[in-house]
Design an enzyme around this catalytic site. Structure first.
Site, PDB file in Angstrom:
ATOM      1  N   ASN A  30      -4.375 -32.265 -28.796  1.00 12.13           N
ATOM      2  CA  ASN A  30      -4.931 -33.014 -27.608  1.00 12.13           C
ATOM      3  C   ASN A  30      -4.261 -34.535 -27.366  1.00 12.13           C
ATOM      4  O   ASN A  30      -4.156 -34.558 -26.291  1.00 12.13           O
ATOM      5  CB  ASN A  30      -6.653 -33.199 -27.905  1.00 12.13           C
ATOM      6  CG  ASN A  30      -7.239 -32.238 -27.585  1.00 12.13           C
ATOM      7  OD1 ASN A  30      -7.623 -31.842 -26.415  1.00 12.13           O
ATOM      8  ND2 ASN A  30      -7.727 -31.518 -28.640  1.00 12.13           N
ATOM      9  N   MET A  51     -11.789 -36.903 -37.627  1.00 11.18           N
ATOM     10  CA  MET A  51     -13.157 -36.264 -38.456  1.00 11.18           C
ATOM     11  C   MET A  51     -14.139 -37.160 -39.088  1.00 11.18           C
ATOM     12  O   MET A  51     -14.454 -37.147 -40.170  1.00 11.18           O
ATOM     13  CB  MET A  51     -12.416 -35.248 -39.434  1.00 11.18           C
ATOM     14  CG  MET A  51     -11.730 -34.304 -38.856  1.00 11.18           C
ATOM     15  SD  MET A  51     -12.199 -33.200 -37.706  1.00 11.18           S
ATOM     16  CE  MET A  51     -13.337 -32.258 -38.605  1.00 11.18           C
ATOM     17  N   ARG A  52     -14.440 -38.260 -38.190  1.00  7.00           N
ATOM     18  CA  ARG A  52     -15.296 -39.084 -38.752  1.00  7.00           C
ATOM     19  C   ARG A  52     -16.387 -39.518 -37.586  1.00  7.00           C
ATOM     20  O   ARG A  52     -16.222 -39.296 -36.421  1.00  7.00           O
ATOM     21  CB  ARG A  52     -14.439 -40.607 -39.193  1.00  7.00           C
ATOM     22  CG  ARG A  52     -13.461 -40.352 -40.120  1.00  7.00           C
ATOM     23  CD  ARG A  52     -13.905 -40.193 -41.360  1.00  7.00           C
ATOM     24  NE  ARG A  52     -12.539 -39.989 -42.224  1.00  7.00           N
ATOM     25  CZ  ARG A  52     -12.556 -40.249 -43.457  1.00  7.00           C
ATOM     26  NH1 ARG A  52     -13.811 -40.470 -44.086  1.00  7.00           N
ATOM     27  NH2 ARG A  52     -11.739 -39.767 -44.216  1.00  7.00           N
ATOM     28  N   ASN A  65     -14.866 -38.310 -26.243  1.00  3.14           N
ATOM     29  CA  ASN A  65     -14.422 -37.489 -27.455  1.00  3.14           C
ATOM     30  C   ASN A  65     -14.390 -36.133 -26.751  1.00  3.14           C
ATOM     31  O   ASN A  65     -15.009 -36.049 -25.844  1.00  3.14           O
ATOM     32  CB  ASN A  65     -15.793 -37.309 -28.535  1.00  3.14           C
ATOM     33  CG  ASN A  65     -15.372 -36.506 -29.781  1.00  3.14           C
ATOM     34  OD1 ASN A  65     -14.492 -36.297 -30.162  1.00  3.14           O
ATOM     35  ND2 ASN A  65     -16.548 -35.462 -29.874  1.00  3.14           N
ATOM     36  N   HIS A 120     -15.055 -32.005 -27.591  1.00  2.00           N
ATOM     37  CA  HIS A 120     -15.396 -31.254 -28.615  1.00  2.00           C
ATOM     38  C   HIS A 120     -15.434 -29.613 -28.172  1.00  2.00           C
ATOM     39  O   HIS A 120     -15.757 -29.268 -26.923  1.00  2.00           O
ATOM     40  CB  HIS A 120     -16.996 -31.476 -28.848  1.00  2.00           C
ATOM     41  CG  HIS A 120     -17.636 -30.695 -29.752  1.00  2.00           C
ATOM     42  ND1 HIS A 120     -17.639 -30.841 -31.073  1.00  2.00           N
ATOM     43  CD2 HIS A 120     -18.718 -29.503 -29.552  1.00  2.00           C
ATOM     44  CE1 HIS A 120     -18.322 -29.909 -31.664  1.00  2.00           C
ATOM     45  NE2 HIS A 120     -18.978 -29.158 -30.839  1.00  2.00           N
ATOM     46  N   ASP A 122     -21.813 -41.762 -28.255  1.00  2.00           N
ATOM     47  CA  ASP A 122     -22.815 -42.678 -28.621  1.00  2.00           C
ATOM     48  C   ASP A 122     -23.042 -42.781 -30.098  1.00  2.00           C
ATOM     49  O   ASP A 122     -22.217 -42.072 -30.965  1.00  2.00           O
ATOM     50  CB  ASP A 122     -24.261 -42.396 -27.957  1.00  2.00           C
ATOM     51  CG  ASP A 122     -24.883 -40.964 -28.297  1.00  2.00           C
ATOM     52  OD1 ASP A 122     -24.216 -40.342 -29.231  1.00  2.00           O
ATOM     53  OD2 ASP A 122     -25.518 -40.602 -27.628  1.00  2.00           O
ATOM     54  N   VAL A 135     -24.087 -37.390 -33.373  1.00  2.00           N
ATOM     55  CA  VAL A 135     -23.014 -36.765 -33.574  1.00  2.00           C
ATOM     56  C   VAL A 135     -22.832 -35.800 -32.160  1.00  2.00           C
ATOM     57  O   VAL A 135     -23.662 -34.854 -32.004  1.00  2.00           O
ATOM     58  CB  VAL A 135     -23.193 -35.798 -34.568  1.00  2.00           C
ATOM     59  CG1 VAL A 135     -22.228 -34.654 -34.743  1.00  2.00           C
ATOM     60  CG2 VAL A 135     -23.134 -36.516 -35.916  1.00  2.00           C
TER      61      VAL A 135
HETATM   62  C1  GRF Z   1      -9.914 -29.788 -31.188  1.00  2.00           C
HETATM   63  O1  GRF Z   1     -10.741 -28.620 -31.244  1.00  2.00           O
HETATM   64  C2  GRF Z   1     -11.171 -30.764 -30.882  1.00  2.00           C
HETATM   65  O2  GRF Z   1     -11.939 -30.269 -29.876  1.00  2.00           O
HETATM   66  C3  GRF Z   1     -11.905 -31.151 -31.977  1.00  2.00           C
HETATM   67  O3  GRF Z   1     -10.994 -31.210 -33.167  1.00  2.00           O
HETATM   68  C4  GRF Z   1      -9.883 -30.521 -32.660  1.00  2.00           C
HETATM   69  C5  GRF Z   1      -8.522 -31.312 -32.783  1.00  2.00           C
HETATM   70  O4  GRF Z   1      -7.473 -30.573 -32.350  1.00  2.00           O
HETATM   71  N1  GRF Z   1     -12.787 -32.301 -31.913  1.00  2.00           N
HETATM   72  P1  GRF Z   1      -5.961 -31.315 -32.219  1.00  2.00           P
HETATM   73  O5  GRF Z   1      -5.810 -32.135 -33.486  1.00  2.00           O
HETATM   74  O6  GRF Z   1      -6.282 -32.109 -30.840  1.00  2.00           O
HETATM   75  O7  GRF Z   1      -5.086 -30.359 -32.040  1.00  2.00           O
END
Ligand code: GRF
Length: 218
Positions: free
Chosen positions: A17, A95-96, A112, A114, A146, A149
């Site tokens: 991303n 991842m936090r 974010n 998701h 916010d 989660v």
């Molecule tokens: C993605 O699937 C995103 O939606 C999630 O974590 C993953 C991150 O992938 N929150 P990358 O590191 O951007 O390839």
């Protein structure tokens, strides 16, 4: 003259991303510049990727707590973002769970991505949750962050059909393609000052000639 919107990305892993945002920037489609990547894992591929793409990158020691960062660490992240004059923070596989220091420093300015159609399947392993639940359509969501989660106001979503022969990897890969599209579009909307938040609802309004709010005028 309107000042360029500066984006700080927080990521922990692969960085696809992050790369998609960078590509949109290079194509002139982001309406903003990636100012810094902040990472909480020294061995994360996204760190090397940022350096290769010429984006300032900083690794922050997350301490020993697992999901939630200690406030002192989060304050350090805020300092790193402020040092780079960041306007908008994008979590991209970070991842936090973030909390008060970041959210008060950047009100209505933390997004974010998701990999599910929220509010279904928040938290970890969303594509797996979707498969196990047996849904026929899933997708991805960009939302404001916010204190919960994956619970903030929704900015953009894209749907992805679940195929009978999907496994977690194939489904996640198709979702990821959509993530890369909608995240860049959502950043563009924010940068152009077109997102309004009222309670749970984020809405998109027509472009204004002045772009984002007057605080961004130089
Ligand atoms: C993605 O699937 C995103 O939606 C999630 O974590 C993953 C991150 O992938 N929150 P990358 O590191 O951007 O390839």
């Amino acid at each position: 003259m309107k000042r360029e919107v500066r984006v700080g990305v927080l990521a922990s892993g692969r960085g696809s991303n992050f790369e998609a945002l960078w590509r949109a920037q290079e194509a002139g489609e982001l309406g903003a510049r990636l100012a810094v990547l902040v990472c909480d894992r020294a061995d994360a591929p996204v760190l090397q990727l940022a350096r290769r793409l010429g984006v300032a990158a900083q690794c922050i020691d997350p301490g020993t707590r697992r999901a939630r960062l200690p406030e002192a660490v989060e304050s350090e992240i805020v300092r790193a973002l402020r040092d780079q004059r960041v306007d908008l923070v994008c979590l991209a596989g970070f991842m936090r769970i973030v909390g008060r220091p970041l959210l008060t420093a950047f009100p209505d300015a933390v997004l974010n991505i998701h990999p599910s159609l929220l509010p279904s399947f928040p938290g970890l392993a969303a594509p797996r949750q979707a498969l196990e639940h047996g849904v026929k359509v899933t997708g991805c969501t960009v939302h404001f962050v916010d204190a919960g989660v994956d619970s903030g106001p929704i900015v953009a979503q894209a749907s992805v059909p679940v195929r009978a022969d999907d496994d977690e990897a194939s489904l996640a890969a198709r979702i990821l393609e959509q993530e890369h599209q909608i995240y860049a579009r959502a950043v563009r909307l924010w940068a152009d000052g077109r997102l309004l938040v009222h309670g749970r609802r984020a809405s998109v309004h027509e472009p204004s000639p002045s772009g984002h709010g007057s605080n961004l005028e130089a």
